[in-house]
Design an enzyme around this catalytic site. Structure first.
Site, PDB file in Angstrom:
ATOM      1  CG  ASN A 286      31.651  63.818  42.391  1.00  0.00           C
ATOM      2  OD1 ASN A 286      30.970  64.676  41.836  1.00  0.00           O
ATOM      3  ND2 ASN A 286      31.185  62.633  42.715  1.00  0.00           N
TER       4      ASN A 286
ATOM      5  CG  ASP B 113      39.604  19.261  18.323  1.00  0.00           C
ATOM      6  OD1 ASP B 113      40.326  19.573  17.373  1.00  0.00           O
ATOM      7  OD2 ASP B 113      38.505  18.689  18.188  1.00  0.00           O
TER       8      ASP B 113
ATOM      9  CG  ASP C 176      37.363  19.410  13.100  1.00  0.00           C
ATOM     10  OD1 ASP C 176      37.820  19.577  11.958  1.00  0.00           O
ATOM     11  OD2 ASP C 176      37.249  18.294  13.639  1.00  0.00           O
TER      12      ASP C 176
ATOM     13  CG  ASN D  62      30.736  56.313  47.448  1.00  0.00           C
ATOM     14  OD1 ASN D  62      30.795  56.392  46.232  1.00  0.00           O
ATOM     15  ND2 ASN D  62      31.375  55.367  48.130  1.00  0.00           N
TER      16      ASN D  62
ATOM     17  CD  GLU E 237      32.141  52.193  47.782  1.00  0.00           C
ATOM     18  OE1 GLU E 237      31.332  52.959  48.277  1.00  0.00           O
ATOM     19  OE2 GLU E 237      33.187  52.553  47.218  1.00  0.00           O
TER      20      GLU E 237
ATOM     21  CG  ASP F 152      28.636  52.749  45.299  1.00  0.00           C
ATOM     22  OD1 ASP F 152      28.992  52.966  44.131  1.00  0.00           O
ATOM     23  OD2 ASP F 152      29.399  52.864  46.271  1.00  0.00           O
TER      24      ASP F 152
ATOM     25  CG  ASP G 124      33.920  17.125  18.723  1.00  0.00           C
ATOM     26  OD1 ASP G 124      34.975  17.068  18.067  1.00  0.00           O
ATOM     27  OD2 ASP G 124      32.826  16.741  18.279  1.00  0.00           O
TER      28      ASP G 124
END
Length: 903
Positions: free
Chosen positions: A714, A650, A378, A739, A336, A743, A646
């Site tokens: 787990n 291109d 280029d 959990n 999550e 986290d 540029d």
């Protein structure tokens, strides 16, 4: 239901998460993908009325004039119409943003579980779940808000501008000025030239060979010619009106002056934007990669959750409790925090890149930056200095000739299209001579703008004595193709085969010296004519050549070596001739075995081109579409290709590449097509961006890899315990709290350090490698979980339902601490803390989690969480278990690295 929600999440999250950075790209992609093209009838009617109005009627309609709006008129128009920006590009309100951060399937699943817990009078579990949802939502909300704020600041550094004519006072003369596109108002008069984006809906007032690329709105692949004048009354579709241009399209060639007739949401683009943003643009490499990884985790969850339910239901006999437990396992298996981790990593990378003069337009382009293994670029301004010097001006036979220089100057001075570095060099050269005298003698009559098909441009000028001349300047082969004669001293002689070979040898000698050769030609024309076209570029007299020196940058060779060390192969794609390109490449240390030209490419199919392009370093005399074709061929071979350019030529290649790279000084269409904008046109800057892209990707993968392996271990442990224990190995509440704590410990991962070895080669998504990693390291944690079960069962006698709280607390502490510490084991292939130290943010977070977990068992909070204080004899065993776990992971990690490598 979970699968449906998951699809919705990954559709929303990875097409919509960095919404503020590339909203317009999504809208354009949506239009091209077939979004509904319906606009209000009032807008259609207004566009048609403007197309059919005379210039005088237009000026009256918008309170403007031939000199443009004055300051007072601009202020009135701003109050009436607002900024020239589309509402679909505006930020969400904080309420809508907060809701969008909440409504992902992970939070929805947690909410459902919380409601069930509340309905069964498990108030504590419901409170913990609510806390988890709140933390996940707020962290994502805060991080996205920061990302959007940083994005706005970065985009402001590279915003496009428009050239607008505004009066310097009531009834005053008009003055051209550069302003931000957002500041345009209806009634403004804008100047257009090749490479410009159309900044608003426009009515053409004057045009010269104007061709517009409007595929984004109409799907037409070929440019459409636009002309001034009043449109007929037959047409009912404004997009087909030849005197209207629309926001979101671009000028391919030619010049024009146009009146703004619509801005912001009152444009055709603005009306379609809301419809097209509802469509999903095709996923790019980043989105595809993270979607594959996420689906791997979800499929694992969908398989293992029913297994846990069945095992616990049959062994314990309490199916309701087994259902709650399996749902808790499902929550534990879903990452999550993934949205927040991804957003944090990308946003941090974007801010860090901005400090190195690299501006990120699309957050997800950062990963492609790090994955890039071929860079196509280029030559001019990248390998060479971004300043070209006029080195020589000679006749067709190599003799210095001032007439050639004057003709070249007239061409460069009077052309109104895009003035490139060559034109600037000619103007600077003549600024020291008789430029003022030449300008006084001549006046402009007309011009034939440059385009990349002809590769030349012409101006028609008239002199005081009644003479008029067409002066053409452009690429050698293209100019020679329209010449039938050549000036030799004071004589003009036919251009036969022998002379053609002789003058080609002169030009070839200049090219071998590394000079860029441009041919100059001309012919007399009738003064009374006022409308010239490309057909007039025929039967010209070749006057001679101007040659430019474009010396390599001192930083180029070291930058190429650095890119090579980091696994990036550089290929040169240029419109210059092959001799100049090869010499420059050799000067900077690029190996040149052969040069592939555009003419050779035309004779190849896609498969042949892909095979040859892979082994070729230099491509010369290319058209814009040939550049894009080479990029596409390399991508089909499995490479992640970046293109740096540029110019107008291109833009196709920038869009075809995995990552388009341009510079702040580029033309509008190149900057719009690019994903990354460099504030300095240098390969050294690019190398820094590549490294930061890889650092960002590695830190994202740390979270995904650790989460996947821990979750697998787990679940394996839960299945073993559920099969043999007379009670649950952990309560659903314990899994949720574990959990949550785990986290929180991952929040600092985006700020972690990355080993130098992981920055030396391109980093790419490999979902297969993740699966192997998960299956390999997950069971290692299960070994020590089972040892913990044995410890609590036989040593501490927690082997009855009455003693289950002691058992569950013992495993809870081991589970949290082992998952927290394994972050440091798996964040590097080296020995952690000794050979690879984490960032201070990650170190502090780890210590805080350890202290909170251990302290939790000694506080009144333990009772609320159905935990208890652990006996003193437990703690030495805990240290031994954690030490054994870390030692085994380190030893197995060495074997894994030798066998499979380490991403």
């Amino acid at each position: 239901m979970i699968t449906l929600y998951a699809r919705q999440l990954f559709t929303r999250l990875y097409h919509h998460l960095p919404r503020r950075l590339f909203q317009r790209d999504l809208m354009l992609d949506g239009l091209k993908a077939g979004a509904s093209r319906t606009v209000p009838a009032a807008l259609t009617r207004a566009c048609l009325e403007c197309a059919q109005a005379t210039q005088a009627e237009l000026y009256a309609r918008f309170a403007s004039g031939p000199q443009g709006l004055d300051a007072a008129g601009v202020a009135i128009a701003h109050r009436r119409h607002g900024l020239n920006s589309v509402a679909a590009e505006q930020p969400l309100t904080w309420r809508r943003h907060l809701w969008s951060c909440y409504r992902n399937p992970f939070n929805i699943l947690l909410t459902v579980l919380g409601i069930v817990s509340y309905g069964t009078d498990d108030i504590i579990a419901a409170g913990v779940i609510a806390l988890m949802v709140m933390i996940a939502t707020l962290l994502n909300f805060i991080q996205e808000a920061r990302s959007n704020k940083a994005a706005d600041a970065l985009k402001a550094m590279v915003s496009n501008t428009a050239t607008v004519l505004r009066a310097d006072g009531p009834g005053g003369s008009g003055v051209y000025q550069e302003i931000a596109m957002a500041s345009l108002v209806p009634g403004d008069i804008v100047k257009l030239s090749a490479g410009d984006m159309i900044p608003a809906d426009l009515r053409i007032l004057h045009a010269r060979d104007l061709f517009i690329g409007q595929a984004a709105l109409t799907g037409e692949a070929l440019p459409v010619e636009k002309k001034a004048g009043v449109a007929g009354e037959a047409g009912r579709n404004p997009l087909e009106c030849g005197n209207l241009c629309f926001m979101g399209t671009n000028v391919v060639s030619g010049t024009a002056q146009a009146l703004v007739i619509g801005t912001g949401d009152s444009t055709w683009f603005g009306q379609l934007a809301g419809q097209s943003t509802a469509q999903c643009a095709p996923p790019n490499a980043f989105q595809l990669g993270i979607s594959r990884v996420s689906w791997l985790l979800i499929r694992f969850m969908l398989v293992m959750t029913p297994v846990v339910l069945l095992v616990n239901g049959f062994t314990k006999g309490d199916w309701w409790e087994a259902a709650l437990f399996s749902l808790s396992v499902a929550v534990g298996l879903t990452p999550e925090m993934l949205p927040m981790i991804v957003t944090s990593s990308l946003a941090k990378g974007a801010v860090q890149l901005s400090r190195q003069k690299v501006i990120v337009k699309r957050l997800d382009a950062i990963q492609n930056f790090g994955a890039m293994d071929i860079l196509c670029t280029d030559k001019t301004g990248t390998l060479t200095q971004d300043k070209i010097v006029l080195a020589s001006h000679t006749d067709a036979f190599g003799k210095r000739c001032e007439r050639v220089l004057r003709n070249a100057w007239l061409n460069s001075f009077y052309q109104t299209g895009l003035k490139n570095l060559l034109d600037k060099a000619v103007l600077e050269k003549m600024a020291q001579e008789d430029a003022g005298l030449a300008q006084a003698r001549w006046r402009k009559i007309d011009e034939i703008p440059f385009d990349f098909e002809r590769r030349r441009m012409s101006v028609i000028v008239g002199a005081d004595d009644g003479q008029a001349r067409l002066i053409c300047k452009g690429a050698l082969e293209e100019v020679l193709g329209v010449c039938s004669r050549v000036r030799h001293g004071d004589d003009i002689v036919p251009l036969g085969a022998a002379l053609l070979a002789q003058i080609s040898a002169v030009a070839g000698e200049l090219s071998l010296q590394g000079l860029r050769v441009v041919a100059v030609a001309g012919k007399p024309v009738a003064m009374e004519r006022g409308d010239f076209s490309r057909l007039d570029e025929a039967d010209l007299v070749l006057e001679g050549y101007i040659a430019f020196l474009d010396p390599p940058k001192e930083s180029t060779a070291p930058a190429l070596e650095a890119l090579a060390r980091h696994g990036v192969t550089v290929k040169i794609l240029t419109g210059d001739n092959e001799r100049v390109a090869a010499k420059v490449c050799r000067d900077v240390g690029l190996a040149v075995d052969r040069v592939l030209t555009g003419d050779e490419i035309e004779g190849m199919d896609d498969r042949q081109l892909a095979l040859i392009a892979r082994a070729t370093t230099v491509f010369a005399k290319l058209t814009p579409l040939q550049k894009a074709r080479i990029v596409g061929a390399l991508r089909r071979e499995g490479h992640v290709v970046g293109f740096m350019g540029d110019g107008i030529n291109d833009a196709p290649a920038l869009r075809a590449a995995d990552i388009g790279i341009s510079v702040d000084s580029a033309v509008d269409i190149a900057k719009e097509a690019a994903d990354i904008i460099l504030l300095e046109k240098s390969l050294m800057v690019l190398e820094a961006g590549v490294i930061e892209g890889r650092r960002t990707f590695v830190n994202m993968m740390k979270y995904i890899r650790m989460t996947a392996s821990s979750n697998f271990g787990n679940v394996f442990s839960v299945l073993v315990a559920s099969a043999f224990l007379p009670f649950l190995p952990m309560l659903p509440l314990h899994l949720l709290v574990q959990n949550l704590i785990y986290d929180i410990s991952q929040i600092a991962i985006p700020f972690d350090k990355v080993d130098e070895e992981q920055l030396r080669r391109p980093q790419r998504w490999r979902s297969g490698d993740l699966g192997r990693f998960m299956v390999f390291f997950g069971p290692i944690s299960s070994i020590f979980d089972i040892l913990t079960f044995c410890l609590m069962w036989w040593v501490f006698k927690a082997n009855t339902p009455e003693q289950q709280t002691l058992f569950q607390t013992g495993w809870f502490v081991v589970g949290v601490l082992s998952q927290t510490l394994v972050v440091h084991m798996l964040r590097t292939r080296k020995i952690p803390f000794l050979h690879s130290r984490p960032s201070w943010q990650l170190g502090i977070t780890t210590l805080a989690v350890i202290a909170a977990t251990v302290g939790m068992t000694f506080t009144p909070l333990a009772g609320f969480l159905h935990l208890q204080a652990l006996p003193g004899g437990y703690w030495p065993w805990l240290v031994a278990i954690l030490a054994g776990y870390m030692a085994l992971v380190q030893s197995m990690k060495g074997w894994f690295v030798r066998r499979y490598g380490w991403q």
